[in-house]
Design a protein around this motif. Structure first.
Motif, mmCIF file in Angstrom:
data_model
loop_
_atom_site.group_PDB
_atom_site.id
_atom_site.type_symbol
_atom_site.label_atom_id
_atom_site.label_comp_id
_atom_site.label_asym_id
_atom_site.label_seq_id
_atom_site.Cartn_x
_atom_site.Cartn_y
_atom_site.Cartn_z
ATOM 1 N N LEU A 31 0.818 -1.209 0.000
ATOM 2 C CA LEU A 31 0.000 0.000 0.000
ATOM 3 C C LEU A 31 0.855 1.264 0.000
ATOM 4 O O LEU A 31 0.568 2.223 -0.717
ATOM 5 C CB LEU A 31 -0.911 0.003 1.228
ATOM 6 C CG LEU A 31 -1.721 1.274 1.492
ATOM 7 C CD1 LEU A 31 -2.692 1.548 0.351
ATOM 8 C CD2 LEU A 31 -2.465 1.150 2.807
ATOM 9 N N LEU A 32 1.908 1.253 0.780
ATOM 10 C CA LEU A 32 2.707 2.450 0.991
ATOM 11 C C LEU A 32 3.524 2.856 -0.228
ATOM 12 O O LEU A 32 4.067 3.960 -0.261
ATOM 13 C CB LEU A 32 3.603 2.260 2.215
ATOM 14 C CG LEU A 32 2.828 1.935 3.503
ATOM 15 C CD1 LEU A 32 3.782 1.645 4.649
ATOM 16 C CD2 LEU A 32 1.847 3.037 3.860
ATOM 17 N N THR A 33 3.592 1.997 -1.236
ATOM 18 C CA THR A 33 4.334 2.328 -2.454
ATOM 19 C C THR A 33 3.439 2.836 -3.585
ATOM 20 O O THR A 33 3.931 3.190 -4.645
ATOM 21 C CB THR A 33 5.109 1.097 -2.968
ATOM 22 O OG1 THR A 33 4.161 0.067 -3.276
ATOM 23 C CG2 THR A 33 6.117 0.602 -1.931
ATOM 24 N N GLN A 34 2.116 2.872 -3.350
ATOM 25 C CA GLN A 34 1.174 3.254 -4.402
ATOM 26 C C GLN A 34 0.941 4.769 -4.407
ATOM 27 O O GLN A 34 0.736 5.361 -3.353
ATOM 28 C CB GLN A 34 -0.158 2.539 -4.208
ATOM 29 C CG GLN A 34 -0.065 1.042 -4.289
ATOM 30 C CD GLN A 34 0.446 0.567 -5.633
ATOM 31 O OE1 GLN A 34 -0.006 1.003 -6.681
ATOM 32 N NE2 GLN A 34 1.399 -0.340 -5.601
ATOM 33 N N PRO A 35 0.940 5.390 -5.589
ATOM 34 C CA PRO A 35 0.697 6.835 -5.645
ATOM 35 C C PRO A 35 -0.779 7.175 -5.409
ATOM 36 O O PRO A 35 -1.669 6.489 -5.910
ATOM 37 C CB PRO A 35 1.112 7.206 -7.067
ATOM 38 C CG PRO A 35 0.933 5.947 -7.863
ATOM 39 C CD PRO A 35 1.215 4.813 -6.901
ATOM 40 N N ILE A 36 -1.004 8.225 -4.625
ATOM 41 C CA ILE A 36 -2.361 8.710 -4.369
ATOM 42 C C ILE A 36 -2.305 10.226 -4.233
ATOM 43 O O ILE A 36 -1.306 10.782 -3.787
ATOM 44 C CB ILE A 36 -2.973 8.055 -3.106
ATOM 45 C CG1 ILE A 36 -4.470 8.354 -3.044
ATOM 46 C CG2 ILE A 36 -2.240 8.472 -1.841
ATOM 47 C CD1 ILE A 36 -5.235 7.452 -2.111
ATOM 48 N N ASP A 37 -3.356 10.882 -4.654
ATOM 49 C CA ASP A 37 -3.478 12.329 -4.540
ATOM 50 C C ASP A 37 -4.300 12.618 -3.289
ATOM 51 O O ASP A 37 -5.498 12.331 -3.250
ATOM 52 C CB ASP A 37 -4.162 12.884 -5.794
ATOM 53 C CG ASP A 37 -4.342 14.386 -5.767
ATOM 54 O OD1 ASP A 37 -4.028 15.027 -4.746
ATOM 55 O OD2 ASP A 37 -4.815 14.921 -6.787
ATOM 56 N N GLU A 38 -3.682 13.185 -2.259
ATOM 57 C CA GLU A 38 -4.362 13.441 -0.981
ATOM 58 C C GLU A 38 -5.552 14.378 -1.119
ATOM 59 O O GLU A 38 -6.430 14.397 -0.260
ATOM 60 C CB GLU A 38 -3.375 13.996 0.046
ATOM 61 C CG GLU A 38 -2.263 13.036 0.430
ATOM 62 C CD GLU A 38 -2.748 11.768 1.117
ATOM 63 O OE1 GLU A 38 -3.809 11.780 1.763
ATOM 64 O OE2 GLU A 38 -2.044 10.733 1.002
ATOM 65 N N SER A 39 -5.603 15.151 -2.202
ATOM 66 C CA SER A 39 -6.751 16.029 -2.418
ATOM 67 C C SER A 39 -7.658 15.503 -3.525
ATOM 68 O O SER A 39 -8.589 16.179 -3.948
ATOM 69 C CB SER A 39 -6.280 17.451 -2.751
ATOM 70 O OG SER A 39 -5.508 17.448 -3.929
ATOM 71 N N GLY A 40 -7.409 14.276 -3.974
ATOM 72 C CA GLY A 40 -8.234 13.664 -5.012
ATOM 73 C C GLY A 40 -9.534 13.113 -4.453
ATOM 74 O O GLY A 40 -9.909 13.408 -3.311
ATOM 75 N N PRO A 41 -10.231 12.281 -5.217
ATOM 76 C CA PRO A 41 -11.504 11.717 -4.779
ATOM 77 C C PRO A 41 -11.365 10.906 -3.492
ATOM 78 O O PRO A 41 -10.374 10.220 -3.288
ATOM 79 C CB PRO A 41 -11.925 10.801 -5.929
ATOM 80 C CG PRO A 41 -11.126 11.235 -7.098
ATOM 81 C CD PRO A 41 -9.868 11.842 -6.560
ATOM 82 N N PHE A 42 -12.352 11.008 -2.628
ATOM 83 C CA PHE A 42 -12.427 10.282 -1.361
ATOM 84 C C PHE A 42 -11.207 10.523 -0.466
ATOM 85 O O PHE A 42 -10.630 9.581 0.065
ATOM 86 C CB PHE A 42 -12.612 8.778 -1.593
ATOM 87 C CG PHE A 42 -13.923 8.414 -2.208
ATOM 88 C CD1 PHE A 42 -15.068 8.316 -1.441
ATOM 89 C CD2 PHE A 42 -14.017 8.176 -3.576
ATOM 90 C CE1 PHE A 42 -16.287 7.990 -2.013
ATOM 91 C CE2 PHE A 42 -15.234 7.844 -4.150
ATOM 92 C CZ PHE A 42 -16.373 7.749 -3.367
ATOM 93 N N PRO A 43 -10.839 11.779 -0.247
ATOM 94 C CA PRO A 43 -9.657 12.027 0.594
ATOM 95 C C PRO A 43 -9.929 11.705 2.067
ATOM 96 O O PRO A 43 -11.054 11.855 2.550
ATOM 97 C CB PRO A 43 -9.399 13.523 0.408
ATOM 98 C CG PRO A 43 -10.745 14.090 0.120
ATOM 99 C CD PRO A 43 -11.453 13.022 -0.692
#
Length: 179
Positions: A31-43
């Protein structure tokens, strides 16, 4: 006469494509290696703004302690309830260890949540126990493009869910479900 507002219980979590929260060693490295946008959908910030109490199982609590040594408790604003029969180090005054079924603790949880909701952090067994007691309204799952083949399951037991909404947040496909 109006009835009191219903406390919203939400299981908000991430999963591999093959339905695991953690690998067989309780690692979240996938999980910790996956990119995510903290302000994207479902933050997570939107969830936290609507959360008055947090519940988690013993394994999840121990993982947080093991992976944040020397750091402040990450959820100081909400009362955190750890479901366990074991005794744990209490690293923050907002933490309470409880035992028994979710329904036996409902009044305590809802009093702590106040006018806000309850975040069921995990694991899958605890989330299923909340669902079995009629105390899980929604499940929000961020699916990562990873498979593990084995590990801690997303959800224990047989339940039906209704898909309410989907979104993509960088690597994650997110589904919001009604239980």
């Amino acid at each position: 006469m109006t009835s009191p507002a219903h406390t919203q219980y939400v299981y908000y979590t991430a999963s591999t494509m093959d339905g695991f929260l953690a690998d067989s060693n309780d690692s979240l490295d996938w999980l910790l290696t996956q990119p995510i946008d903290e302000s994207g959908p479902f933050p997570i910030s939107d969830l936290m703004a609507k959360t008055g109490a947090i519940v988690m199982g013993a394994t999840t609590y121990q993982w947080v302690l093991d992976h944040t040594p020397g750091e402040p408790w990450p959820y100081p604003e909400q009362q955190t309830f750890v479901f366990s029969h074991r005794k744990f180090e209490k690293v923050h005054p907002s933490i309470t260890v409880v035992s028994g079924q979710p329904a036996a603790n409902r009044e305590l949880l809802e009093k702590a949540a106040g006018d806000l909701g309850v975040w069921v952090v995990g694991g899958g067994g605890l989330a299923a126990a909340f669902a079995a007691d009629g105390m899980l309204d929604e499940m929000v799952v961020s699916y990562a493009p990873v498979t593990l083949g084995a590990g801690r399951p997303l959800f224990d037991g047989a339940f039906d869910f209704e898909l309410l909404e989907t979104a993509q947040n960088r690597a994650f496909l997110i589904g919001r479900y009604r239980v």
